[in-house]
Scaffold this active site. Structure first.
Site: not given
Length: 311
Positions: A11, A13-15, A195, A199, A203, A213, A265
């Protein structure tokens, strides 16, 4: 040198790119598993670090090179860090399991919950010495181009063992040394539920009401947020996880304040007509409730409304 790589990231992606950068700087031999790569190669990435209060000039992106590995070039991999979207985990990882060596360890690092329950039997069934760890990170990072990321905020990263053989001390220490503000916790599942609470509250509401937010701090949203958390705490308790309702409430509103100007996100996914992770967030709460014969009407309504919005 691709033959020296022993940590692979699935993966980009950003992370995934942020973790890659942090491990690379720490001297780890890390590469990405290519999605459709026909042969191993090198990829140039760029990383823009987090600006400090003393930085008055524009921060320049830092280029660096990382190997891209094919699925049949994973014989030396001892740790795979999975950073794909939650709904992609099984499809992306399952075909690779037979390509990985017996002592390879898997670390899931994604939003939401659920893939760990489906993946655990696959890993344990192999009985080959592998194991599964889970993690969560609140580091802020923005993907500005396919191979360009910008760090936007610091945050806590928590990692812990879930099933199978435990991650060796060597790799555990390497991760903690490379990732700022990271910790190894004995009970990772309660951390993931905490967490999940953040979310689940932020979200779907920001996606449905198309707002940043910070708007969720308004009184109009208080009862809905309370209902989301009430149901989550109830379901977690039936899953053997005791959560502090007051702590979760305060944590959700703390995140709302700290990220007031941010768009979640899920809000971004809806805005760009991408698939959301609602199934692994509010949907996961509902599915675990069903497993225990419980009712979660608030989360079920949000789950259905976001699914409809994403069509």
């Amino acid at each position: 040198m691709t033959h020296a790589v022993d940590i692979a990231i699935l993966g980009a992606g950003a992370v995934g790119q942020l973790i890659c950068r942090q491990l690379t700087v720490a001297g780890m031999n890390v590469g990405f598993i290519g999605r459709n790569a026909l042969e191993s190669s090198q990829q140039v990435l760029s990383f823009t670090p987090l600006a400090s209060a003393d930085d008055h000039q524009q921060i320049q992106a830092i280029p660096y090179s990382v190997p891209i590995l094919t699925a049949d070039a994973l014989g030396n991999i001892r740790l795979v860090i999975v950073c794909v979207k939650a709904y992609q985990v099984l499809d992306a990882l399952s075909p690779l399991l037979k390509q990985l060596p017996s002592q390879c360890h898997i670390l899931l690092l994604h939003n939401g919950m659920g893939p760990h329950l489906a993946l655990a039997p696959l890993i344990n069934a192999q009985a080959n010495g592998g194991g599964l760890s889970l993690g969560t990170t609140s580091q802020g990072v923005l993907r500005q181009a396919p191979w360009l990321i910008k760090q936007t905020g610091q945050g806590l990263t928590q990692l812990g063992h879930f099933t199978g053989a435990e991650l060796t001390e060597h790799y555990r220490n390497a991760l903690l040394a490379a990732i700022p503000s990271s910790e190894w916790v004995d009970a990772i599942v309660p951390c993931l539920w905490q967490k999940l609470a953040v979310n689940a509250a932020i979200n779907p509401l920001t996606a449905l009401y198309q707002c940043p937010n910070g708007k969720l701090a308004e009184p109009d949203f208080s009862e809905m947020i309370k209902g989301i958390l009430d149901e989550l705490v109830m379901v977690a308790a039936h899953d053997g996880v005791s959560l502090d309702q007051s702590f979760l409430h305060d944590r959700v509103y703390q995140v709302i304040r700290l990220t007031a100007g941010n768009f979640s996100s899920m809000h971004q996914d809806i805005a760009h007509q991408r698939r959301t992770e609602i199934d692994q967030i509010n949907g996961y709460i509902c599915e675990r409730a069903q497993a225990h014969g419980l009712s979660t009407p608030v989360n079920a309504e949000l789950w259905a409304r976001v699914k409809q919005l994403a069509v």
